[in-house]
Design an enzyme around this catalytic site. Structure first.
Site, PDB file in Angstrom:
ATOM      1  N   SER A  10       0.846  -1.199   0.000  1.00 33.46           N
ATOM      2  CA  SER A  10       0.000   0.000   0.000  1.00 33.46           C
ATOM      3  C   SER A  10       0.875   1.239   0.000  1.00 33.46           C
ATOM      4  O   SER A  10       1.647   1.467   0.945  1.00 33.46           O
ATOM      5  CB  SER A  10      -0.887   0.026   1.244  1.00 33.46           C
ATOM      6  OG  SER A  10      -1.409   1.338   1.401  1.00 33.46           O
ATOM      7  N   HIS A  35      -1.291  -1.500  -4.254  1.00 28.60           N
ATOM      8  CA  HIS A  35      -2.539  -1.248  -3.523  1.00 28.60           C
ATOM      9  C   HIS A  35      -2.697   0.251  -3.297  1.00 28.60           C
ATOM     10  O   HIS A  35      -1.834   0.902  -2.701  1.00 28.60           O
ATOM     11  CB  HIS A  35      -2.485  -1.995  -2.187  1.00 28.60           C
ATOM     12  CG  HIS A  35      -3.754  -1.967  -1.402  1.00 28.60           C
ATOM     13  ND1 HIS A  35      -4.825  -2.784  -1.682  1.00 28.60           N
ATOM     14  CD2 HIS A  35      -4.120  -1.222  -0.320  1.00 28.60           C
ATOM     15  CE1 HIS A  35      -5.806  -2.557  -0.815  1.00 28.60           C
ATOM     16  NE2 HIS A  35      -5.398  -1.607   0.026  1.00 28.60           N
ATOM     17  N   ASP A  37      -4.941   3.141  -1.715  1.00 26.88           N
ATOM     18  CA  ASP A  37      -5.948   3.393  -0.686  1.00 26.88           C
ATOM     19  C   ASP A  37      -6.568   4.767  -0.868  1.00 26.88           C
ATOM     20  O   ASP A  37      -5.948   5.783  -0.564  1.00 26.88           O
ATOM     21  CB  ASP A  37      -5.294   3.312   0.706  1.00 26.88           C
ATOM     22  CG  ASP A  37      -5.067   1.880   1.138  1.00 26.88           C
ATOM     23  OD1 ASP A  37      -6.006   1.072   1.046  1.00 26.88           O
ATOM     24  OD2 ASP A  37      -3.933   1.566   1.560  1.00 26.88           O
ATOM     25  N   MET A  39      -9.286   7.481   0.219  1.00 22.73           N
ATOM     26  CA  MET A  39     -10.082   7.834   1.415  1.00 22.73           C
ATOM     27  C   MET A  39     -10.706   9.204   1.230  1.00 22.73           C
ATOM     28  O   MET A  39     -10.068  10.116   0.709  1.00 22.73           O
ATOM     29  CB  MET A  39      -9.156   7.882   2.637  1.00 22.73           C
ATOM     30  CG  MET A  39      -8.415   6.589   2.885  1.00 22.73           C
ATOM     31  SD  MET A  39      -7.371   6.757   4.329  1.00 22.73           S
ATOM     32  CE  MET A  39      -6.658   5.110   4.382  1.00 22.73           C
ATOM     33  N   HIS A  68      -8.451   0.363  -3.627  1.00 19.51           N
ATOM     34  CA  HIS A  68      -9.300   0.108  -2.451  1.00 19.51           C
ATOM     35  C   HIS A  68     -10.034   1.410  -2.141  1.00 19.51           C
ATOM     36  O   HIS A  68      -9.448   2.344  -1.591  1.00 19.51           O
ATOM     37  CB  HIS A  68      -8.400  -0.338  -1.291  1.00 19.51           C
ATOM     38  CG  HIS A  68      -9.117  -0.563  -0.002  1.00 19.51           C
ATOM     39  ND1 HIS A  68      -8.449  -0.714   1.204  1.00 19.51           N
ATOM     40  CD2 HIS A  68     -10.433  -0.670   0.296  1.00 19.51           C
ATOM     41  CE1 HIS A  68      -9.334  -0.907   2.170  1.00 19.51           C
ATOM     42  NE2 HIS A  68     -10.534  -0.872   1.647  1.00 19.51           N
ATOM     43  N   MET A  70     -12.271   3.577  -0.121  1.00 12.39           N
ATOM     44  CA  MET A  70     -12.914   3.797   1.184  1.00 12.39           C
ATOM     45  C   MET A  70     -13.688   5.097   1.067  1.00 12.39           C
ATOM     46  O   MET A  70     -13.344   6.117   1.683  1.00 12.39           O
ATOM     47  CB  MET A  70     -11.833   3.847   2.275  1.00 12.39           C
ATOM     48  CG  MET A  70     -11.235   2.478   2.555  1.00 12.39           C
ATOM     49  SD  MET A  70      -9.662   2.554   3.430  1.00 12.39           S
ATOM     50  CE  MET A  70      -8.548   2.733   2.038  1.00 12.39           C
ATOM     51  N   MET A 139     -10.710  -6.499   6.101  1.00 16.62           N
ATOM     52  CA  MET A 139      -9.986  -5.442   6.811  1.00 16.62           C
ATOM     53  C   MET A 139      -9.618  -5.967   8.196  1.00 16.62           C
ATOM     54  O   MET A 139     -10.494  -6.294   8.999  1.00 16.62           O
ATOM     55  CB  MET A 139     -10.850  -4.187   6.962  1.00 16.62           C
ATOM     56  CG  MET A 139     -11.020  -3.372   5.707  1.00 16.62           C
ATOM     57  SD  MET A 139      -9.494  -2.894   4.861  1.00 16.62           S
ATOM     58  CE  MET A 139      -8.626  -1.978   6.128  1.00 16.62           C
ATOM     59  N   GLY A 144      -8.782   3.545   7.476  1.00  7.85           N
ATOM     60  CA  GLY A 144      -8.582   4.988   7.637  1.00  7.85           C
ATOM     61  C   GLY A 144      -7.122   5.371   7.829  1.00  7.85           C
ATOM     62  O   GLY A 144      -6.714   6.456   7.429  1.00  7.85           O
ATOM     63  N   ASP A 177      -5.903  -6.873   4.839  1.00  8.23           N
ATOM     64  CA  ASP A 177      -5.349  -5.515   4.812  1.00  8.23           C
ATOM     65  C   ASP A 177      -5.395  -4.896   6.201  1.00  8.23           C
ATOM     66  O   ASP A 177      -6.474  -4.729   6.775  1.00  8.23           O
ATOM     67  CB  ASP A 177      -6.198  -4.690   3.826  1.00  8.23           C
ATOM     68  CG  ASP A 177      -5.706  -3.259   3.636  1.00  8.23           C
ATOM     69  OD1 ASP A 177      -4.673  -2.890   4.215  1.00  8.23           O
ATOM     70  OD2 ASP A 177      -6.381  -2.520   2.886  1.00  8.23           O
ATOM     71  N   GLY A 199       1.452  -1.907   4.220  1.00  5.28           N
ATOM     72  CA  GLY A 199       1.897  -0.531   4.060  1.00  5.28           C
ATOM     73  C   GLY A 199       3.213  -0.344   4.780  1.00  5.28           C
ATOM     74  O   GLY A 199       4.299  -0.464   4.187  1.00  5.28           O
TER      75      GLY A 199
END
Ligand code: DX5
Ligand code: ZN
Length: 221
Positions: A10, A35, A37, A39, A68, A70, A139, A144, A177, A199
């Site tokens: 990530s 990956h 992320d 948000m 991914h 979110m 998850m 977050g 993850d 990550g």
């Protein structure tokens, strides 16, 4: 037959001032997927980056872009992630009222679709969409933030999903993850995960360490 375990670093833990170079470096170090992320400060209490950044990063690697999302709502933004170069689009089961519709929307663009479950959401919520998905993401932290601690109760959920996936006979990635490191990766793999997101553990120490970090996470050091 179980697939070999693969790794999706990530970039949330990368140096954001040098993202292009970071993506190239982690790709050359042995990443299988990248990956990404995303948000929105609404579905999760943090803001990261969106499709514009992903589109720019497309020039720095040929690896699979595993996005991914979110975010909520998610449907209105799917076309932008498709245009940005996403290969897999994973959305959250909890992101909206119409999971089946969101899944179909991603598939309508010819992209692979994943569904992610927050720690409090049971595996059974996916029973009726198992025949539609290409990836299931468990998850193992509350989404977050990077750098959080692995929640052990998610191992049973991984086991349940492993059986559900095997029952379909379809090729579905089982991804985990959050809080994945050299201690927790073997537990997740033993429970049935075949795609690890990492990550902090993948990016620690800077580019000279990425190859060793990835090998260690895959238990190949
Ligand atoms: C959390 C993200 C994760 C996170 C993982 O919301 O979805 O991908 O970056 O970070 P680590 O591996 O540091 O827990
Ligand atoms: Zn993620």
């Amino acid at each position: 037959m179980r697939k070999p375990v693969r790794i999706a670093p990530s970039i949330l833990a990368a140096d954001f001032a040098n993202l292009g170079k970071e993506v190239t470096a982690i790709s050359e170090a042995g990443a299988d997927y990248i990956h990404l992320d995303v948000m929105d400060g609404h579905f999760v209490p943090n803001i990261s980056f969106g499709p514009t950044v992903i589109k720019s990063l497309r020039n720095y690697t040929d690896k699979v872009f595993d996005c991914h999302l979110m975010i909520s709502p998610v449907d209105p933004f799917i076309p932008e992630f498709v245009t940005a170069g996403a290969d897999i689009i994973t959305l959250h089961q909890e992101a909206g009222a119409h999971l089946h519709r969101s899944i179909q929307l991603v598939k309508s663009y010819g992209k692979k679709v994943g569904v992610s479950l927050n720690p409090a959401t049971p595996a059974s919520t996916l029973e009726l969409v198992m025949d539609e998905v290409d990836l299931v993401l468990v998850m193992s932290v509350n989404p977050g933030f990077g750098g959080q601690k692995f929640i052990p109760s998610q191992l049973d959920k991984i086991r349940t999903l492993r059986s559900m996936i095997d029952e379909t006979g379809r090729d579905i990635d089982l991804q985990v993850d959050g809080g994945i490191n050299v201690e927790t990766a073997p537990l997740a793999i033993e429970a049935g995960a075949d795609l690890l997101v990492a990550g902090s553990a993948a990016f620690k120490g800077g580019p000279d360490h990425y190859a060793a970090n990835i090998k260690a996470l895959l238990g190949r050091s």
